[in-house]
Design a protein around this motif. Structure first.
Motif, PDB file in Angstrom:
ATOM      1  N   LEU A   5       0.850  -1.182   0.000  1.00 41.32           N
ATOM      2  CA  LEU A   5       0.000   0.000   0.000  1.00 41.32           C
ATOM      3  C   LEU A   5       0.888   1.235   0.000  1.00 41.32           C
ATOM      4  CD1 LEU A   5      -2.477  -1.207   2.766  1.00 41.32           C
ATOM      5  CD2 LEU A   5      -2.900  -1.226   0.299  1.00 41.32           C
ATOM      6  N   SER A   6       0.336   2.375  -0.410  1.00 42.83           N
ATOM      7  CA  SER A   6       1.182   3.571  -0.479  1.00 42.83           C
ATOM      8  C   SER A   6       0.376   4.825  -0.204  1.00 42.83           C
ATOM      9  CB  SER A   6       1.837   3.682  -1.861  1.00 42.83           C
ATOM     10  OG  SER A   6       0.873   3.953  -2.861  1.00 42.83           O
ATOM     11  N   ASP A   7       1.094   5.843   0.246  1.00 46.38           N
ATOM     12  CA  ASP A   7       0.568   7.196   0.389  1.00 46.38           C
ATOM     13  C   ASP A   7       1.746   8.134   0.150  1.00 46.38           C
ATOM     14  OD1 ASP A   7      -0.194   9.775   1.497  1.00 46.38           O
ATOM     15  OD2 ASP A   7      -1.918   8.750   2.379  1.00 46.38           O
ATOM     16  N   GLN A  24       1.854  11.222  -0.282  1.00 50.20           N
ATOM     17  CA  GLN A  24       1.740  12.535   0.348  1.00 50.20           C
ATOM     18  C   GLN A  24       2.318  12.528   1.751  1.00 50.20           C
ATOM     19  OE1 GLN A  24      -2.252  14.033   0.594  1.00 50.20           O
ATOM     20  NE2 GLN A  24      -1.663  15.912   1.650  1.00 50.20           N
ATOM     21  N   THR A  25       1.897  11.589   2.589  1.00 52.93           N
ATOM     22  CA  THR A  25       2.327  11.567   3.984  1.00 52.93           C
ATOM     23  C   THR A  25       3.296  10.432   4.297  1.00 52.93           C
ATOM     24  OG1 THR A  25       0.529  10.119   4.739  1.00 52.93           O
ATOM     25  CG2 THR A  25       0.069  12.486   4.620  1.00 52.93           C
ATOM     26  N   GLY A  26       3.297   9.378   3.495  1.00 53.89           N
ATOM     27  CA  GLY A  26       4.139   8.228   3.763  1.00 53.89           C
ATOM     28  C   GLY A  26       3.617   7.328   4.860  1.00 53.89           C
ATOM     29  N   GLU A  27       2.405   7.553   5.363  1.00 58.32           N
ATOM     30  CA  GLU A  27       1.840   6.767   6.448  1.00 58.32           C
ATOM     31  C   GLU A  27       0.544   6.101   5.990  1.00 58.32           C
ATOM     32  OE1 GLU A  27       1.332   9.394   9.748  1.00 58.32           O
ATOM     33  OE2 GLU A  27       3.480   9.646  10.098  1.00 58.32           O
ATOM     34  N   ILE A  28       0.367   4.844   6.379  1.00 62.04           N
ATOM     35  CA  ILE A  28      -0.829   4.087   6.023  1.00 62.04           C
ATOM     36  C   ILE A  28      -1.781   4.065   7.210  1.00 62.04           C
ATOM     37  CG2 ILE A  28      -1.710   1.866   5.250  1.00 62.04           C
ATOM     38  CD1 ILE A  28       0.037   3.345   3.212  1.00 62.04           C
ATOM     39  N   ASP A  29      -3.029   4.468   6.969  1.00 60.46           N
ATOM     40  CA  ASP A  29      -4.057   4.467   8.005  1.00 60.46           C
ATOM     41  C   ASP A  29      -4.670   3.070   8.076  1.00 60.46           C
ATOM     42  OD1 ASP A  29      -6.103   4.908   9.761  1.00 60.46           O
ATOM     43  OD2 ASP A  29      -7.172   6.373   8.518  1.00 60.46           O
ATOM     44  N   LEU A  30      -4.358   2.327   9.142  1.00 61.60           N
ATOM     45  CA  LEU A  30      -4.808   0.945   9.261  1.00 61.60           C
ATOM     46  C   LEU A  30      -6.294   0.824   9.576  1.00 61.60           C
ATOM     47  CD1 LEU A  30      -1.772  -0.485  11.243  1.00 61.60           C
ATOM     48  CD2 LEU A  30      -2.249  -0.720   8.809  1.00 61.60           C
ATOM     49  N   SER A  31      -6.947   1.921   9.965  1.00 63.69           N
ATOM     50  CA  SER A  31      -8.375   1.849  10.247  1.00 63.69           C
ATOM     51  C   SER A  31      -9.192   1.614   8.975  1.00 63.69           C
ATOM     52  CB  SER A  31      -8.850   3.139  10.931  1.00 63.69           C
ATOM     53  OG  SER A  31      -8.796   4.242  10.045  1.00 63.69           O
ATOM     54  N   ARG A  52      -2.097   9.681  -7.332  1.00 62.81           N
ATOM     55  CA  ARG A  52      -2.221   8.513  -8.200  1.00 62.81           C
ATOM     56  C   ARG A  52      -0.908   7.741  -8.179  1.00 62.81           C
ATOM     57  NH1 ARG A  52      -5.062  12.751  -9.817  1.00 62.81           N
ATOM     58  NH2 ARG A  52      -3.059  13.812  -9.963  1.00 62.81           N
ATOM     59  N   GLU A  53      -1.027   6.448  -8.378  1.00 64.45           N
ATOM     60  CA  GLU A  53       0.174   5.609  -8.455  1.00 64.45           C
ATOM     61  C   GLU A  53      -0.033   4.501  -9.472  1.00 64.45           C
ATOM     62  OE1 GLU A  53       2.622   4.226  -4.991  1.00 64.45           O
ATOM     63  OE2 GLU A  53       1.816   2.260  -5.596  1.00 64.45           O
ATOM     64  N   ALA A  54       0.976   4.294 -10.302  1.00 66.20           N
ATOM     65  CA  ALA A  54       1.042   3.134 -11.197  1.00 66.20           C
ATOM     66  C   ALA A  54       2.248   2.309 -10.775  1.00 66.20           C
ATOM     67  CB  ALA A  54       1.177   3.578 -12.651  1.00 66.20           C
ATOM     68  N   TYR A  55       2.055   1.005 -10.653  1.00 63.71           N
ATOM     69  CA  TYR A  55       3.095   0.145 -10.087  1.00 63.71           C
ATOM     70  C   TYR A  55       3.198  -1.137 -10.892  1.00 63.71           C
ATOM     71  CZ  TYR A  55       5.129  -3.234  -6.759  1.00 63.71           C
ATOM     72  OH  TYR A  55       5.889  -4.203  -6.169  1.00 63.71           O
ATOM     73  N   PRO A  62      12.185  11.357   1.178  1.00 59.94           N
ATOM     74  CA  PRO A  62      11.200  12.288   1.754  1.00 59.94           C
ATOM     75  C   PRO A  62       9.836  12.158   1.079  1.00 59.94           C
ATOM     76  CG  PRO A  62      13.273  13.411   1.288  1.00 59.94           C
ATOM     77  CD  PRO A  62      13.369  12.055   0.660  1.00 59.94           C
ATOM     78  N   THR A  63       8.792  12.337   1.863  1.00 56.58           N
ATOM     79  CA  THR A  63       7.444  12.331   1.303  1.00 56.58           C
ATOM     80  C   THR A  63       7.182  13.642   0.564  1.00 56.58           C
ATOM     81  OG1 THR A  63       6.432  13.326   3.263  1.00 56.58           O
ATOM     82  CG2 THR A  63       6.713  10.931   3.258  1.00 56.58           C
ATOM     83  N   PHE A  64       6.097  13.684  -0.183  1.00 55.84           N
ATOM     84  CA  PHE A  64       5.747  14.921  -0.892  1.00 55.84           C
ATOM     85  C   PHE A  64       5.441  16.054   0.086  1.00 55.84           C
ATOM     86  CE2 PHE A  64       4.299  13.030  -5.230  1.00 55.84           C
ATOM     87  CZ  PHE A  64       5.601  12.647  -5.455  1.00 55.84           C
ATOM     88  N   ASN A  65       4.834  15.736   1.228  1.00 57.13           N
ATOM     89  CA  ASN A  65       4.610  16.778   2.233  1.00 57.13           C
ATOM     90  C   ASN A  65       5.929  17.359   2.719  1.00 57.13           C
ATOM     91  OD1 ASN A  65       1.839  16.790   2.222  1.00 57.13           O
ATOM     92  ND2 ASN A  65       1.595  15.781   4.197  1.00 57.13           N
ATOM     93  N   GLU A  66       6.898  16.507   3.010  1.00 60.77           N
ATOM     94  CA  GLU A  66       8.185  16.970   3.523  1.00 60.77           C
ATOM     95  C   GLU A  66       8.949  17.791   2.497  1.00 60.77           C
ATOM     96  OE1 GLU A  66       9.219  13.368   6.659  1.00 60.77           O
ATOM     97  OE2 GLU A  66       9.629  13.120   4.525  1.00 60.77           O
ATOM     98  N   SER A  67       8.727  17.510   1.221  1.00 65.04           N
ATOM     99  CA  SER A  67       9.464  18.223   0.171  1.00 65.04           C
ATOM    100  C   SER A  67       8.755  19.474  -0.334  1.00 65.04           C
ATOM    101  CB  SER A  67       9.723  17.282  -1.012  1.00 65.04           C
ATOM    102  OG  SER A  67      10.600  16.238  -0.666  1.00 65.04           O
ATOM    103  N   TYR A  68       7.414  19.472  -0.329  1.00 67.77           N
ATOM    104  CA  TYR A  68       6.704  20.523  -1.054  1.00 67.77           C
ATOM    105  C   TYR A  68       5.669  21.290  -0.246  1.00 67.77           C
ATOM    106  CZ  TYR A  68       8.596  17.912  -5.033  1.00 67.77           C
ATOM    107  OH  TYR A  68       9.430  17.275  -5.914  1.00 67.77           O
ATOM    108  N   PHE A  69       5.314  20.849   0.957  1.00 67.99           N
ATOM    109  CA  PHE A  69       4.211  21.483   1.664  1.00 67.99           C
ATOM    110  C   PHE A  69       4.509  22.960   1.921  1.00 67.99           C
ATOM    111  CE2 PHE A  69       1.096  22.198   5.039  1.00 67.99           C
ATOM    112  CZ  PHE A  69       0.017  21.483   4.561  1.00 67.99           C
ATOM    113  N   TYR A  70       3.516  23.816   1.706  1.00 65.32           N
ATOM    114  CA  TYR A  70       3.676  25.271   1.805  1.00 65.32           C
ATOM    115  C   TYR A  70       4.125  25.675   3.211  1.00 65.32           C
ATOM    116  CZ  TYR A  70       2.484  30.234   1.401  1.00 65.32           C
ATOM    117  OH  TYR A  70       2.529  31.607   1.382  1.00 65.32           O
TER     118      TYR A  70
END
Length: 657
Positions: free
Chosen positions: A107-109, A111-118, A326-329, A439-447
């Motif tokens: 699984l992937s995210d 943006q944050t790099g964290e998977i919500d297990l709920s 989006r992700e293609a794998y 780094p995640t996209f948030n860590e690299s690009y977040f305003y």
């Protein structure tokens, strides 16, 4: 990322491995043996914990987060209630270093790099496993090896013994407006093709009471703006084309329109934040093997996710934001087994990610990732040795504005397991793994927060341990595990203030961690009708900030990492009512690395009880189950200022035919 007092390790030596075993397809002359291979968790070269379906039922586990709570070395961030986000961290590495796979594909995210297990239902799960380091099942995608720890979720396999349809219908209801219907259909449409589909809906008000302490005044409050309204559905198939070829696939959709209660604040209980999450993916796997000891596995997946955040407490929607990723794998794994002792694997993965948002500052980042791994494993009756080299290449870009740096690394790992005594299942294991995290996209690009100049975090982990398993009469057994470890994280990404209003991410962090984990499991069958399953675990860890010796915070335990944690559970099966009692606790933590006054989160211990009974009904079987959670009504927090529910109950009625 994912992984009893081990709550489960905890499973028998024959528990199924979370990933496909090398023995999944093996030629024996003109005979082909297929199916999921058995895996002895006691003999693995790196720590492997498996939570089987039996353990889930017998020890009162209610969801995936509850299962992981009972594993040593695992820290779960839980924001409270049925709809609270739940992410997992292993041995102080952080949630971004823990991968999570679903039926063998990660699984992937981005943006944050964290998977919500709920987001994932335990009712559709066959087993959950957690490997720390490298598992000695080497026939896996390179991406699954690119994490410090890997949590694997495997859904229930369709029936294979007959061609009749099988249906499971279930309803759960509980405290604070919780209700959840679930249904699953599975059938072999032929002796080679099986199909399964399931759906679940969850609604909860989550308006549980809690005590709010303000100096010397204590008031009784209720969580507000905490409603959850979610649905998930999935369908899958398995097609044994012939004796040497197999295809399986899955489609999945999740939709959660929930309110966000936010942190508890004094003098006000007003909240107007909402979050609408949606996620859909489709994945397919093809496996083939031949009589030249070659096996090939091809994986493909497309993933789409969106999140829409709104805050009605601010006029004109100035805080509103929407994101789409989006992700293609694609992945290919080639396994060669020249002899019974040797196995060689080469795996190559390609991943494309991009992220768009409704923000005016959006740069529309994207990333191409290429991962390649070469692995060798030698195994005989007493010794297993595995070595892997992982090559990672990240090519970053953005449609507007500056993009993050490109990154490439070589990451080695090696592990071994040795059976000390010929006639006793006593093993010594040793493992080392180097890995890094982009780094995640948030860590690299977040305003006002991200930085495009970040380097990847690099981790080293060393583990030494012993395991012992003893089987005795009437299929009873005892299993003991002890591990000690040392971890090192360098170039850790931390946020620092650039000025009063702007923060930025930089690579200045360093963390040194060390600890021990101990697990014990006993299953004793008195006779055919009476048995007990007991598990216990304890974990001690020091994960210290070693960034700057001149800093007053040098040597502090990193945020949200307890020094002590453990769990215990006992299940008793009998002809009348099956019972279990289970408890979990941890020591205090801090909500930041600086340990400022007021950031200490108190430790806690809580217990629960479960009772269930199965009955024959018509052509099927009905199970009635009751759970009482947090029996002593202990108030505690896992995330600072997010109180967890007190005493609550849940009743489940399940009918299978």
């Amino acid at each position: 990322m994912a992984a009893t007092v081990a709550l489960a390790s905890i499973t028998p030596a024959t528990a199924q491995n979370s990933n496909d075993s090398i023995a999944e397809g093996r030629m024996l002359g003109d005979v082909v043996v297929t199916g999921r291979g058995s895996h002895d968790a006691a003999s693995t070269t790196a720590p492997l914990k498996i939570i089987s379906r039996e353990t889930i039922t017998r020890l009162g586990i209610t969801d995936i987060a509850d299962a992981l709570h009972r594993l040593p070395g695992v820290t779960l961030r839980d924001y409270g209630g049925a709809g609270g986000m739940k992410t997992v961290s292993v041995r102080g590495f952080g949630a971004r270093h823990t991968g999570v796979s679903y039926d063998g594909i990660a699984l992937s995210d981005c943006q944050t790099g964290e998977i919500d297990l709920s987001r994932y239902s335990l009712d559709n799960v066959e087993n959950v496993s957690l490997v720390v380091g490298d598992n000695d099942d080497i026939f896996i995608p390179a991406r699954n090896a690119a994490y410090a720890a890997m949590l694997s979720i495997n859904t229930m396999a369709p029936p294979t013994g007959d061609l009749t349809p099988h249906i499971t219908a279930q309803i759960k209801t509980g405290s604070f407006g919780y209700v959840s219907p679930f249904i699953r259909y599975s059938q072999n449409l032929s002796d080679k093709f099986a199909f399964t589909a399931s759906g679940e809906y969850v609604y909860a008000e989550n308006d549980y009471p809690f005590r709010l302490r303000n100096i010397n005044i204590t008031t009784r409050e209720r969580r507000a703006n905490n409603r959850m309204n979610s649905a998930r559905g999935e369908a899958g198939f398995v097609w044994h084309v012939d004796d040497r070829n197999r295809i399986d696939g899955k489609i999945y959709y999740y939709d959660n329109d929930r309110q966000l209660p936010g942190q508890v604040r004094y003098y006000t209980n007003i909240g107007g934040e909402t979050l609408h999450d949606r996620n859909a993916f489709a994945q397919i796997r093809y496996r083939t093997w031949n009589n030249r000891n070659l096996s090939l596995k091809l994986n493909a997946k497309y993933n789409w996710a969106s999140s829409e955040y709104k805050d009605t407490t601010y006029a004109d929607g100035i805080n509103d934001a929407s994101y789409w990723q989006r992700e293609a794998y694609a992945s290919a794994c080639l396994l060669y087994t020249p002899t019974a002792a040797w196995a060689l694997d080469y795996s190559a993965d390609y991943i494309f990610n991009n992220l768009n948002s409704s923000l005016k500052t959006d740069t529309k980042p994207y990333r191409h990732t290429v991962l390649q791994s070469a692995t060798a494993r030698y195994k005989n009756a007493r010794l297993t040795v595995m070595a892997r080299m992982l090559y990672s290449l990240y090519l970053n870009g953005s449609k507007t504005g500056a993009s993050a740096k490109d990154m490439r690394r070589l990451s080695p790992s090696v592990s071994m397991s040795y059976k000390i005594m010929r006639e006793e299942d006593l093993y010594l294991r040793l493992s080392y793994k180097n890995i890094f995290r982009a780094p995640t996209f948030n860590e690299s690009y977040f305003y006002h927060y991200g930085s495009t100049n970040l380097q990847p975090e690099s981790t080293d982990q060393l583990n030494i341990g012993m395991t012992w398993r003893h089987d005795y009469k009437q299929a009873s057994y005892i299993n003991l595990t002890f591990d000690g470890y040392v971890n090192h994280v360098k170039d850790k990404i931390v946020a620092v203030p650039y000025n009063m209003f702007v923060w930025t991410n930089i690579n200045v962090g360093k963390v040194i961690g060390h600890g021990i984990e101990a697990e014990a499991t006993l299953k004793h069958n008195f006779n055919r009708l009476y048995s007990i399953l007991a598990t216990a675990n304890y974990g001690w860890q020091k994960a210290e900030n070693r960034t700057d010796k001149a800093s007053p915070y040098y040597g502090n335990q990193i945020a949200y990492t307890p020094e002590h944690q453990g769990s215990i559970a006992v299940g008793f099966e009998n002809p009348l009512v099956n019972m279990s009692i289970h408890g979990y606790g941890m020591s205090h933590r801090y909500s930041n690395n600086e340990h400022y006054d007021g950031t200490r989160i108190a430790g806690y211990a809580e217990i629960g009880v479960t009772a269930y009974r199965k009955f024959k009904l018509s052509k099927g079987e009905i199970e009635i189950r009751g759970d009482v959670k947090n029996l002593l009504d202990k108030q505690y927090e896992i995330v600072s200022h997010y109180p967890m529910p007190g005493r609550s109950w849940q009743v489940t009625v399940n009918y299978e035919f």
